[in-house]
Design an enzyme around this catalytic site. Structure first.
Site, PDB file in Angstrom:
ATOM      1  CB  CYS A  80      31.748   0.208  58.018  1.00  0.00           C
ATOM      2  SG  CYS A  80      30.639  -1.199  57.736  1.00  0.00           S
ATOM      3  CG  HIS A 191      31.582   0.248  62.984  1.00  0.00           C
ATOM      4  ND1 HIS A 191      31.043   1.374  62.414  1.00  0.00           N
ATOM      5  CD2 HIS A 191      31.117  -0.802  62.250  1.00  0.00           C
ATOM      6  CE1 HIS A 191      30.271   1.030  61.385  1.00  0.00           C
ATOM      7  NE2 HIS A 191      30.311  -0.284  61.265  1.00  0.00           N
ATOM      8  CD  GLU A 193      32.258   3.992  64.513  1.00  0.00           C
ATOM      9  OE1 GLU A 193      31.277   3.799  63.778  1.00  0.00           O
ATOM     10  OE2 GLU A 193      33.414   3.625  64.220  1.00  0.00           O
ATOM     11  CB  SER A 245      13.658  23.010  80.943  1.00  0.00           C
ATOM     12  OG  SER A 245      14.975  22.492  80.955  1.00  0.00           O
ATOM     13  N   GLY A 246      15.120  23.907  83.814  1.00  0.00           N
ATOM     14  CA  GLY A 246      15.658  23.327  85.034  1.00  0.00           C
ATOM     15  C   GLY A 246      16.573  22.154  84.752  1.00  0.00           C
ATOM     16  N   GLY A 247      16.593  21.681  83.496  1.00  0.00           N
ATOM     17  CA  GLY A 247      17.482  20.600  83.111  1.00  0.00           C
ATOM     18  C   GLY A 247      18.903  21.096  82.906  1.00  0.00           C
ATOM     19  CB  VAL A 248      22.059  19.216  82.304  1.00  0.00           C
ATOM     20  CG1 VAL A 248      23.531  19.563  82.078  1.00  0.00           C
ATOM     21  CG2 VAL A 248      21.916  18.286  83.495  1.00  0.00           C
ATOM     22  CG  ASP A 249      20.774  19.895  77.595  1.00  0.00           C
ATOM     23  OD1 ASP A 249      21.835  19.467  78.097  1.00  0.00           O
ATOM     24  OD2 ASP A 249      19.978  19.171  76.971  1.00  0.00           O
ATOM     25  CB  SER A 250      17.574  25.181  79.722  1.00  0.00           C
ATOM     26  OG  SER A 250      17.132  24.585  80.933  1.00  0.00           O
ATOM     27  CB  SER A 251      20.781  24.653  84.151  1.00  0.00           C
ATOM     28  OG  SER A 251      19.485  24.288  84.553  1.00  0.00           O
TER      29      SER A 251
END
Length: 556
Positions: A80, A191, A193, A245-251
């Site tokens: 683009c 685009h 993508e 935090s118990g979330g996916v990222d920190s776990s």
């Protein structure tokens, strides 16, 4: 490792370019359009992709590419605005389009020898009126040359540079793609993508694998091997604290770091009072019993609620929560270096002094992801930042700790893949995203304990029904929002005047764009009835049917 550099001109879909490249198992990074040529050479990409932009090439004071970039001896693809900028620099012409093209558009391939369109496998068209019409391969006796693509532009290339040929045109007769005779420079007005472009993935594969000759070596197995070695080398014999935090990222970050340094890692779980129902108990139990982590559980709920008292602006909420996290972590990191006082209620079940007790705490680990970094630090300045992320920036300077962010290169879907590679259970890695500021940004207006309790109960009912109906893992997110309004209702022949809960459920592949989910009416009816009858204080439930854009997924 082979890699692709994406130079960003400010497009809302720039992240998608990098993600699509990584889906081909080729590493990619996003950098500003004005990345110095010397740094580009040092990065040593196998190819470069120029993103789109909300700016217009034909106007003044817009981002322009350093002309020397196009002279680098690597394949370059402009998308683009990137194609228009390439044409402008090389002597082509760019003008305002007589007819703006936005949305689904048909293009016709004019050059069957095009390297960019060389291998376009059959795939269902994404146009709503052509759901049964397959786009046929250019290599296997295709019926026609038309492909459905996604356009979003006001300007067009009206004349390609010398040495280029036009490879496709739109139905309006406008140039849709071009490439040079040497097979090094390419441009698409559409685009590739976005998922709306029927053969977008194949086109990017042609460029990345076919033209740039990248080897598909970017895998989570190789990432684990590389990152574990880097963590060991970086940390040495020092200790690391991680905000869990118990979330996916920190776990996932915790499991990865623990794999590298074991008991040198201590996880600090802060109950800020803004968590989902039973979240603190669930997370603490999971990591202590399954992984035997050093986990320090801190009840700071009163502290956070006091700091948030009377605050309505969502950005102020986020910044306050970030500030409080800094101070809590600072206190806990210091406490790790001294014996815990007996009877301290804030650290019940504290197992932080197991392992290498004599080493000092030197590193703070976070589950920061690549989109967090990109969205929070924009080359266009603060005005382009839609939401700040409380876990990006500021912490090391305040705490005197070095930052350890092993997931900083990854997108959300890659983190889930990493969790699978690390052998984490399905229920831990397939959890829906949860905002860093927690329920504070799902209560519109000031945050109170009473409202948090209402929202927690409503949200718990919603997700229990979503899971029971088999939709939890199919949706990107599903949650409740508590609105700052009351409405009249009737319950048991009596008038009620209570709060409104909004249900938000969306489908998405990356969180950057999202469509509201068309949940079955019977399921919505059941959820509504359970919330209204089971949560005293809510007498009305509404369903959010806004897509992103123009709305965001979270309400704040």
């Amino acid at each position: 490792m082979d890699k692709i550099l994406v130079l960003d001109f400010g497009s809302q879909t720039t992240q998608l370019i990098a993600r699509r490249v990584r889906e081909l198992h080729v590493y990619s990074e996003i950098h500003p359009f004005n990345m110095p040529v010397e740094k580009i050479r040092a990065f040593a990409p196998n190819g470069i992709i120029l993103s789109g932009s909300p700016a217009r090439v034909i106007e003044k004071n817009v981002p322009h590419l350093d002309e020397r970039v196009l002279q680098l001896d690597v394949p370059i693809m402009g998308i683009c605005y990137g194609m228009q900028e390439m044409a402008r620099i090389l002597g082509g012409e760019v003008d305002a389009a007589p007819t703006r093209e936005y949305g689904y558009t048909k293009i016709t391939i004019k050059d069957k020898g095009s390297l960019l369109f060389k291998v376009c496998h059959p795939r269902e068209s994404r146009h709503p009126d052509e759901s049964r019409d397959p786009v046929h391969s250019l290599d296997s006796g295709f019926r026609r040359n038309d492909i459905t693509v996604w356009m979003s532009h006001n300007d067009i290339v009206t004349s390609v540079p010398k040495g280029f040929r036009i490879t496709s045109c739109s139905r309006n007769g406008q140039i849709a793609s071009m490439e040079d005779e040497k097979g090094r420079l390419f441009g698409t007005q559409f685009h590739p993508e976005v998922t709306h472009t029927a053969v977008g993935k194949e086109i990017l594969k042609n460029f990345v694998i076919g033209i740039c000759k990248c080897k598909p070596s970017w895998t989570m197995k190789s990432f684990v091997e590389k990152t574990v070695a880097e963590i060991k080398k970086t940390v040495g014999g020092e200790r690391v604290v991680l905000g869990l935090s118990g979330g996916v990222d920190s776990s996932v970050a915790a499991v990865l770091i623990h794999k590298a340094i074991g008991d040198q890692l201590t996880c600090i779980f802060v109950d800020n009072g803004l968590l989902r129902k039973n979240e603190a108990e669930r997370a603490g139990k999971f990591f202590k019993e399954k992984y035997h982590f050093n986990v320090c559980c801190v009840d700071a709920s009163q502290r956070f609620l006091k700091a948030l008292s009377g605050i309505e602006d969502p950005e102020k909420k986020r910044k306050i929560i970030g500030k409080e996290f800094i101070e809590v972590f600072e206190n806990e990191a210091k406490a790790l270096c001294r014996p815990r006082e007996s009877g301290d209620p804030a650290h019940a079940g504290d197992s932080r002094l197991r392992g290498n007790d004599k080493a000092s705490v030197t590193f703070l680990a976070q589950g920061t992801l690549y989109p967090d970094v990109i969205e929070s630090v924009s080359f266009r300045g603060p005005s382009s930042t839609i939401k700040s992320h409380h876990n990006v920036g500021g912490l090391p300077e305040k705490m005197g700790l070095k930052l350890l962010e092993p997931l900083r290169e990854l997108f959300k879907d890659e983190v889930r893949e990493l969790g699978k590679e690390l052998g984490m259970p399905k229920e831990a890695i397939n959890r829906q995203p949860f905002p860093g500021p927690g329920l504070a940004v799902r209560i519109i207006g000031a945050v109170t304990k009473e409202d948090l309790d209402l929202l927690r109960e409503a949200d718990d009912i919603l997700n229990s029904e979503i899971k029971g109906a088999g939709f939890y893992e199919k949706l990107w997110q599903s949650f409740c929002v508590l609105l700052p309004v009351k409405t009249v209702g009737v319950m048991g022949d009596e008038r009620t005047y209570e709060r409104v809960a909004a249900i938000r459920a969306v489908n998405s592949t990356d969180g950057m764009t999202a469509d509201w989910a068309e949940l079955p009416a019977e399921l919505l009816r059941k959820i509504s009835n359970r919330i209204i009858n089971g949560v005293k204080g809510i007498n009305r439930v509404v369903y959010d049917i806004s897509s992103k854009p123009p709305a965001t997924i979270e309400w704040e």
